[in-house]
Design a protein around this motif. Structure first.
Motif, mmCIF file in Angstrom:
data_model
loop_
_atom_site.group_PDB
_atom_site.id
_atom_site.type_symbol
_atom_site.label_atom_id
_atom_site.label_comp_id
_atom_site.label_asym_id
_atom_site.label_seq_id
_atom_site.Cartn_x
_atom_site.Cartn_y
_atom_site.Cartn_z
ATOM 1 N N GLY A 142 0.837 -1.187 0.000
ATOM 2 C CA GLY A 142 0.000 0.000 0.000
ATOM 3 C C GLY A 142 0.874 1.240 0.000
ATOM 4 N N TYR A 143 0.267 2.375 -0.171
ATOM 5 C CA TYR A 143 1.002 3.626 -0.185
ATOM 6 C C TYR A 143 1.837 3.760 1.075
ATOM 7 C CZ TYR A 143 2.012 8.582 -0.102
ATOM 8 O OH TYR A 143 2.672 9.783 -0.042
ATOM 9 N N PRO A 144 3.095 4.172 1.015
ATOM 10 C CA PRO A 144 3.834 4.652 -0.154
ATOM 11 C C PRO A 144 4.691 3.574 -0.819
ATOM 12 C CG PRO A 144 5.080 5.153 1.790
ATOM 13 C CD PRO A 144 3.849 4.412 2.264
ATOM 14 N N ASN A 145 4.418 2.306 -0.559
ATOM 15 C CA ASN A 145 5.237 1.223 -1.095
ATOM 16 C C ASN A 145 4.851 0.878 -2.532
ATOM 17 O OD1 ASN A 145 6.629 0.771 1.437
ATOM 18 N ND2 ASN A 145 4.704 -0.098 2.183
ATOM 19 N N VAL A 146 5.749 0.148 -3.192
ATOM 20 C CA VAL A 146 5.475 -0.366 -4.539
ATOM 21 C C VAL A 146 5.657 -1.873 -4.508
ATOM 22 C CG1 VAL A 146 6.214 1.767 -5.644
ATOM 23 C CG2 VAL A 146 7.872 -0.070 -5.291
ATOM 24 N N ALA A 147 5.358 -2.532 -5.613
ATOM 25 C CA ALA A 147 5.476 -3.981 -5.688
ATOM 26 C C ALA A 147 6.906 -4.412 -5.352
ATOM 27 C CB ALA A 147 5.102 -4.469 -7.088
ATOM 28 N N ARG A 148 7.034 -5.417 -4.502
ATOM 29 C CA ARG A 148 8.358 -5.857 -4.046
ATOM 30 C C ARG A 148 9.230 -6.332 -5.205
ATOM 31 N NH1 ARG A 148 4.991 -7.795 0.012
ATOM 32 N NH2 ARG A 148 4.814 -9.818 -0.998
ATOM 33 N N ALA A 149 8.624 -7.040 -6.178
ATOM 34 C CA ALA A 149 9.408 -7.564 -7.301
ATOM 35 C C ALA A 149 10.041 -6.434 -8.105
ATOM 36 C CB ALA A 149 8.519 -8.415 -8.208
ATOM 37 N N ILE A 150 9.323 -5.313 -8.227
ATOM 38 C CA ILE A 150 9.852 -4.189 -8.998
ATOM 39 C C ILE A 150 10.867 -3.404 -8.178
ATOM 40 C CG2 ILE A 150 9.246 -2.122 -10.291
ATOM 41 C CD1 ILE A 150 8.244 -4.862 -11.421
ATOM 42 N N ALA A 151 10.588 -3.207 -6.899
ATOM 43 C CA ALA A 151 11.521 -2.469 -6.040
ATOM 44 C C ALA A 151 12.875 -3.160 -5.966
ATOM 45 C CB ALA A 151 10.925 -2.312 -4.644
ATOM 46 N N ALA A 170 12.319 -5.087 -30.267
ATOM 47 C CA ALA A 170 12.413 -6.491 -29.877
ATOM 48 C C ALA A 170 12.266 -6.662 -28.371
ATOM 49 C CB ALA A 170 13.741 -7.073 -30.352
ATOM 50 N N THR A 171 12.656 -5.653 -27.597
ATOM 51 C CA THR A 171 12.480 -5.728 -26.150
ATOM 52 C C THR A 171 11.013 -5.881 -25.802
ATOM 53 O OG1 THR A 171 14.445 -4.366 -25.796
ATOM 54 C CG2 THR A 171 12.884 -4.519 -23.979
ATOM 55 N N ALA A 172 10.175 -5.052 -26.403
ATOM 56 C CA ALA A 172 8.742 -5.161 -26.162
ATOM 57 C C ALA A 172 8.192 -6.475 -26.688
ATOM 58 C CB ALA A 172 8.009 -3.985 -26.804
ATOM 59 N N ALA A 173 8.707 -6.930 -27.830
ATOM 60 C CA ALA A 173 8.254 -8.199 -28.390
ATOM 61 C C ALA A 173 8.473 -9.334 -27.402
ATOM 62 C CB ALA A 173 8.992 -8.482 -29.698
ATOM 63 N N LEU A 174 9.670 -9.412 -26.874
ATOM 64 C CA LEU A 174 9.990 -10.484 -25.940
ATOM 65 C C LEU A 174 9.189 -10.349 -24.657
ATOM 66 C CD1 LEU A 174 11.659 -12.985 -25.468
ATOM 67 C CD2 LEU A 174 13.585 -11.544 -24.823
ATOM 68 N N SER A 175 8.961 -9.114 -24.243
ATOM 69 C CA SER A 175 8.176 -8.888 -23.031
ATOM 70 C C SER A 175 6.756 -9.412 -23.180
ATOM 71 C CB SER A 175 8.161 -7.395 -22.706
ATOM 72 O OG SER A 175 7.490 -7.139 -21.487
ATOM 73 N N GLY A 197 15.991 -11.196 -17.796
ATOM 74 C CA GLY A 197 15.733 -11.525 -16.399
ATOM 75 C C GLY A 197 14.733 -10.575 -15.774
ATOM 76 N N GLY A 198 14.880 -9.284 -16.063
ATOM 77 C CA GLY A 198 13.947 -8.303 -15.530
ATOM 78 C C GLY A 198 12.539 -8.492 -16.044
ATOM 79 N N MET A 199 12.401 -8.901 -17.308
ATOM 80 C CA MET A 199 11.064 -9.144 -17.861
ATOM 81 C C MET A 199 10.352 -10.253 -17.097
ATOM 82 S SD MET A 199 11.776 -9.095 -21.919
ATOM 83 C CE MET A 199 12.507 -7.681 -22.719
ATOM 84 N N VAL A 200 11.069 -11.347 -16.860
ATOM 85 C CA VAL A 200 10.453 -12.472 -16.162
ATOM 86 C C VAL A 200 10.025 -12.041 -14.762
ATOM 87 C CG1 VAL A 200 10.809 -14.809 -15.293
ATOM 88 C CG2 VAL A 200 11.743 -14.156 -17.517
ATOM 89 N N ARG A 201 10.875 -11.287 -14.076
ATOM 90 C CA ARG A 201 10.526 -10.816 -12.732
ATOM 91 C C ARG A 201 9.342 -9.853 -12.767
ATOM 92 N NH1 ARG A 201 16.272 -10.542 -12.640
ATOM 93 N NH2 ARG A 201 17.165 -12.181 -11.297
ATOM 94 N N ALA A 202 9.301 -8.991 -13.785
ATOM 95 C CA ALA A 202 8.221 -8.016 -13.884
ATOM 96 C C ALA A 202 6.859 -8.693 -14.010
ATOM 97 C CB ALA A 202 8.454 -7.084 -15.072
ATOM 98 N N PHE A 203 6.828 -9.873 -14.630
ATOM 99 C CA PHE A 203 5.580 -10.627 -14.749
ATOM 100 C C PHE A 203 5.446 -11.665 -13.635
ATOM 101 C CE2 PHE A 203 5.783 -8.883 -19.049
ATOM 102 C CZ PHE A 203 4.466 -8.501 -19.234
#
Length: 386
Positions: A3-12, A101-106, A130-136
């Motif tokens: 919740g505010y003011p935090n963000v998703a742990r995977a992204i942080a 291609a970055t967006a394609a793979l994402s 690696g970041g894409m997999v974590r983001a999802f």
């Protein structure tokens, strides 16, 4: 759930910069800068394929949306080119245009990965996967594949490298050839063995082939014809035609999967820029662009040989990178100290940990600036390496 003011742990938990942690150090440096940390080219696209060549008069609606799947004529042209190169029947429904291609793979990762699912990633690897997999909310699993710049010693050992990291949660594998960052090209026998195993294991295959035009030794074998029903090929006009800033890439794969990928693209970037797609289509249809690719390959090959010789590595077989183990030159400060020493000489290189479990490595690009500047940069690197 935060919740505010935090963000998703995977992204942080994701790093803000994957390439260099010492760019701020350059603010105090007054000399010439050698930006070997970024994968780019100094070459402008072929005449006739540049943004300055596009006009509203020639291309009505130049600044408007395209269909989210991409311009129909561009999808058809890619399908035609793919069929000619692979001898595998390919239709427009098996092509999806993306904002690079970055967006394609994402979009592929997003379409395949549920929270907790695992993707096996050939390491060292292009950092953003690696970041894409974590983001999802998936789990990237690093599969050490190259020992230094050497391949596994047989197709069977290549398969075993992936098999030993496979679990019940594994849904896909990510392969990249020609390879960023090692500069190696995956031989067909290795590719076939891996694809056969992936088929038996019931896995999707993500085949990143954006450097396919730049092979200097051996031969590039596209993976999709080996297992078309489960393989998605990622392609890019950024690398192939010197259009990195245009952000136009594409996927070639099963039509059903691309329909799901398009949902993600539609709800994120909506569509690739129309002007970029028109420039990409011009490149596919232009003899000048074909000449550009040939000339770029020759220039990259010469630069790659020069760079590798200067730092004592085998010449790259493909792509535009070298991956060096600098362990012998590290002191008590570790890799960060070496990166700082480089920055103090105006040299930027990418740190090995961005590419997997490589705490004593660096990656360098030999096409990111004018050749004269590249040669100077590698002279500085050679001096630092002793």
């Amino acid at each position: 759930m935060p919740g505010y003011p935090n963000v998703a742990r995977a992204i942080a938990a994701m790093p803000s910069s994957v390439y260099s942690s010492v760019t701020a150090r350059l603010k105090a440096y007054q000399g010439e800068i050698y930006p070997l940390h970024i994968g780019d080219t100094w070459m402008e696209p072929a005449v006739g394929c540049r943004m300055e060549d596009l006009t509203v008069e020639d291309h009505p609606g130049l600044h408007r949306y395209t269909p989210p799947t991409g311009l129909p004529e561009l999808r058809a042209a890619i399908a035609h080119r793919t069929e000619a190169e692979t001898s595998l029947a390919t239709g427009s429904s098996e092509v999806l245009i993306s904002a690079g291609a970055t967006a394609a793979l994402s979009t592929v990762v997003g379409a395949l990965v549920d929270p907790g699912d695992e993707v096996l990633i050939m390491a060292p690897y292009w950092p953003l996967i690696g970041g894409m997999v974590r983001a999802f909310r998936g789990e990237p699993v690093e599969v050490p594949f190259f020992a230094g710049s050497q391949l596994p010693n047989s197709p069977e050992s290549a398969v075993e490298a992936f098999r030993r990291h496979t679990t019940k949660r594994t849904v896909a594998i990510y392969l990249n050839t020609p390879h960023n960052p090692s500069g190696r090209v995956l031989p067909s026998a290795w590719s076939q063995a891996i694809l056969q195993w992936a088929t038996e294991a019931g896995l999707w295959v993500l085949s990143d082939e954006v450097y396919a035009p730049f092979v200097y030794a051996g031969e590039h074998s596209s993976l999709r014809p080996m297992a078309a029903e489960r393989t998605v090929t990622i392609g890019s006009f950024s690398k192939a035609y010197g259009m990195t800033g245009n952000r136009c890439g594409y996927l070639v794969g099963p039509a059903g999967l691309l329909t799901q990928c398009n949902k993600i693209g539609t709800n994120t970037y909506y569509c690739a820029p129309r002007a970029s797609q028109i420039a990409a289509l011009a490149a596919l249809n232009s003899p000048r662009a074909n000449t550009w690719v040939t000339e770029a390959r020759d220039k990259y090959h010469r630069l790659g040989r020069m760079a590798a010789a200067r730092v004592g590595l085998p010449a790259p077989e493909g792509s535009t990178f070298l991956f060096l183990d600098v362990a012998d030159r590290l002191d008590e400060r570790g890799l960060l100290g070496f990166l700082e020493d480089c920055a103090d000489r105006g040299l930027l290189v990418a740190p090995g940990p961005s590419f997997g479990p490589y705490p004593t490595h660096i990656r360098v690009c030999f096409t990111c600036a004018e050749p004269a500047l590249i040669e100077k940069g590698f002279e500085v690197l050679a001096e630092l390496l002793g």
